[in-house]
Enzyme design. Structure first.
Site, PDB file in Angstrom:
ATOM      1  N   ASP A 196       0.827  -1.200   0.000  1.00  8.63           N
ATOM      2  CA  ASP A 196       0.000   0.000   0.000  1.00  8.63           C
ATOM      3  C   ASP A 196       0.865   1.256   0.000  1.00  8.63           C
ATOM      4  O   ASP A 196       1.806   1.378   0.792  1.00  8.63           O
ATOM      5  CB  ASP A 196      -0.859  -0.030   1.277  1.00  8.63           C
ATOM      6  CG  ASP A 196      -1.866   1.087   1.330  1.00  8.63           C
ATOM      7  OD1 ASP A 196      -2.803   1.056   0.533  1.00  8.63           O
ATOM      8  OD2 ASP A 196      -1.695   1.994   2.166  1.00  8.63           O
ATOM      9  N   GLU A 265      13.732 -15.381   1.096  1.00  4.74           N
ATOM     10  CA  GLU A 265      14.139 -16.470   2.000  1.00  4.74           C
ATOM     11  C   GLU A 265      13.135 -17.608   1.966  1.00  4.74           C
ATOM     12  O   GLU A 265      13.425 -18.718   2.383  1.00  4.74           O
ATOM     13  CB  GLU A 265      14.182 -15.965   3.453  1.00  4.74           C
ATOM     14  CG  GLU A 265      15.328 -15.055   3.787  1.00  4.74           C
ATOM     15  CD  GLU A 265      15.117 -14.461   5.184  1.00  4.74           C
ATOM     16  OE1 GLU A 265      14.423 -15.081   6.026  1.00  4.74           O
ATOM     17  OE2 GLU A 265      15.634 -13.351   5.408  1.00  4.74           O
TER      18      GLU A 265
HETATM   19  C1  GLC Z   1      -3.904   3.226  -0.658  1.00  2.00           C
HETATM   20  C2  GLC Z   1      -5.189   2.443  -0.585  1.00  2.00           C
HETATM   21  C3  GLC Z   1      -6.291   3.361  -0.166  1.00  2.00           C
HETATM   22  C4  GLC Z   1      -5.956   3.921   1.187  1.00  2.00           C
HETATM   23  C5  GLC Z   1      -4.574   4.576   1.199  1.00  2.00           C
HETATM   24  C6  GLC Z   1      -4.083   4.810   2.597  1.00  2.00           C
HETATM   25  O1  GLC Z   1      -3.946   4.187  -1.640  1.00  2.00           O
HETATM   26  O2  GLC Z   1      -5.442   1.814  -1.811  1.00  2.00           O
HETATM   27  O3  GLC Z   1      -7.546   2.737  -0.149  1.00  2.00           O
HETATM   28  O4  GLC Z   1      -6.922   4.849   1.564  1.00  2.00           O
HETATM   29  O5  GLC Z   1      -3.607   3.779   0.582  1.00  2.00           O
HETATM   30  O6  GLC Z   1      -3.754   3.602   3.209  1.00  2.00           O
END
Ligand code: GLC
Length: 568
Positions: A196, A265
């Protein structure tokens, strides 16, 4: 030809757990529901699942604010339920990758609770603390990026909501703690991670202010009302300028290398796909991320052949230039963006365009990612009652529009509904039943179900209808899986100046396949010159042509037709 890895040949499918399948009838999706639907995914042809966050969370950002990295949100089930899900997926040959949120935790995570408790606790330096806001940085979700904490008489930094404080990744203890969580799930057998918002992990250490003469709410409003080409160009420049000191730092490469070394790993080719379009995060091709998303492909209002060809030319050249050749990864929708059907529709031929774009993702070179619901043609559902919004970035904007920008409440409600990501996160529509069969009739689902479940946009009815979107996806996926050139083949565009159709070859040493996507209502007779090839043997036609042959010199392509043919 080198042997391809599973993540190169796989069809990925993103599950948004809250909205996918409700197994216990509380209006919220869960592991029992997901496990029960694995056969559905298997029949569709899914090889791998990307699961959006399933961890305990106060849900300020729908699970992307995690309060415990090594557990399961109670509303989704228990760790045992997760293990059952993983086991059952693997039993069907389906891999599972998890969502890994590195940039921030929830403000209710024990790490943050400890960090904010005093200036000298053991985790005092686990987040980014300052005495006074050092600049005008904005959070991309809720205004000021610096939030005050009385216990420390200090401010912490957050790129997203204030309930999502940024971790201090320059502190080695943070890394160690997070790497333990990474190993926890790898030890349980998960096949990798979708990373993310990695770009936001490090900020400019000089804390350089941005130069945009607006705050977040003003910029959002300006963007909504921009009409002239100058205003549109300016808004784009401002979005870049406002945040450019808060992401994209070179330090990230070392961090990705560290993480990659952990995955390597493990056996089984565990993989990483970054929520970033920068090919630089693939390192030398085998020491950082395995894949990054081709977001530039999807970031257009209209999908045009010229855009697709330009995108492919640029992306593939960059991937080819890596010391170890990089592998592409394409998607047109996820939980953060408008649904394909709505996004690229023209109001008149939405269904045809959705079918063309599905074929695009499934025939371009690279690993395709689908988003749950697109296979039945789910559409955006704009929530105009602000009390029903669950995406807090939208509720924040609604308040800012009314209170700060003095916008009329009715207009504010509409704008908030349009920009909210709730519209593309509504529950999966399983059948012609109240609540679309997502949850029992008397239960209120966590987000409203799109009423078009009653107009054929549901799984049950589409399974029984040979012409449905669902059966269209299934047929297309089947052709992809049984046509080696569509998986492993090289890409070559044909008719590079055609404005209304996109034609290209996918070819291996032993197979050459022609794909024609006619993005127009115009029927065409096309002539292709491919050395050594005369006949096109049809493998797939959205117009229902049988498996016959056509001469390459006179290929007939119908309005909005998708044609896939093996050349002989
Ligand atoms: C990414 C995710 C989104 C979230 C953001 C913060 O962009 O896809 O849904 O709000 O990160 O974690």
């Amino acid at each position: 030809m080198t042997q391809l890895k599973w993540w190169q040949t796989a069809l990925f499918y993103q599950i948004y757990p809250r909205s996918f399948a409700d197994g216990n009838g509380d209006g919220i999706g869960d592991f029992a529901g997901m496990t029960a639907r694995l056969d559905y995914l298997h029949d569709l042809g899914v090889d791998a699942i990307w699961l959006s966050p399933h961890f305990p969370s106060p849900n300020w950002d729908c699970g992307y604010d995690i309060s415990d990295y090594c557990n399961v949100a109670p509303e989704y089930g228990t760790l045992e339920d997760f293990k059952t899900f993983l086991h059952e997926a693997h039993a069907r040959g389906i891999k599972v990758i998890l969502d890994l949120v590195l940039n921030h935790t929830s403000d209710e995570h024990p790490w943050f609770l400890e960090s904010k408790s005093s200036r000298d606790n053991p985790k005092a330096d686990w987040y980014v603390w300052v005495d006074t806001p050092p600049n005008n940085w904005q959070s991309c979700f809720d205004g000021d990026a610096w939030t005050y904490v009385p216990e420390r008489n200090q401010y912490y930094y957050h790129y997203f909501m204030k309930q999502q404080p940024d971790l201090n990744w320059r502190n080695p203890e943070v890394k160690q703690a997070m790497w333990q969580a990474v190993r926890f799930w790898l030890d349980l057998g998960v096949d990798g991670y979708r990373l993310d918002a990695i770009g936001t992990i490090y900020e400019d250490p000089a804390l350089t202010p941005h130069s945009v003469p607006m705050n977040l709410a003003q910029l959002r409003r300006f963007s909504e009302t921009a009409r002239t080409p100058e205003e549109i160009a300016l808004k784009e420049r401002y979005w870049h300028e406002m945040f450019r000191h808060q992401w994209g730092r070179p330090e990230l490469h070392d961090l990705m290398k560290e993480l990659r070394a952990i995955l390597d790993e493990y056996d089984g080719d565990r993989m990483l796909v970054g929520e970033d379009d920068d090919i630089a995060y693939m390192g030398s091709g085998n020491d950082e991320l395995h894949l990054v998303f081709n977001f530039p492909l999807m970031r257009v209002a209209r999908m045009t052949p010229a855009h697709i060809r330009r995108n492919q030319r640029e992306r593939l050249a960059r991937l080819d230039a890596l010391p170890v050749r990089g592998w592409p990864c394409n998607t047109l929708g996820n939980h953060d963006t408008s649904r394909i059907y709505s996004h690229y529709g023209d109001g008149q031929h939405d269904a045809e365009l959705a079918r063309l774009n599905a074929a695009l993702v499934l025939t371009l070179r690279g690993t395709p990612f689908l988003y749950n619901g697109e296979e039945i043609g789910m559409q955006d559902y704009i929530i105009t009652d602000p009390t029903r919004l669950r995406d807090t970035m939208a509720t924040w904007y609604y308040q800012a529009l009314i209170n700060d920008l003095k916008v009329d409440p009715a207009e504010a409600a509409l704008r908030a509904g349009e920009m909210s990501r709730d519209k593309n996160r509504t529950p999966m529509q399983w059948g012609l039943l109240p609540n679309g069969g997502f949850c029992p009739p008397h239960v209120t689902p966590w987000l409203p179900v799109h009423p078009n479940y009653a107009e054929g946009v549901n799984v049950k009815e589409q399974i029984d209808n040979p012409d449905s979107m669902l059966n269209y996806y299934k047929r297309l996926i089947h052709v992809r899986k049984t046509t080696p050139a569509l998986i492993a083949g090289e890409y070559k565009p044909l008719h590079p100046r055609a404005e209304e159709y996109f034609a290209f070859l996918r070819f291996t040493e032993t197979q050459t396949v022609l794909v024609v996507l006619n993005y127009s209502p115009q029927h065409r007779e096309l002539k292709f010159t491919v050395p050594g090839k005369k006949q096109a043997h049809i493998l797939f036609s959205s117009a229902g042509r049988g498996r016959r042959s056509q001469p390459l010199t006179r290929m007939s392509v119908g309005a909005f037709e998708v044609l896939i043919a093996a050349l002989e």
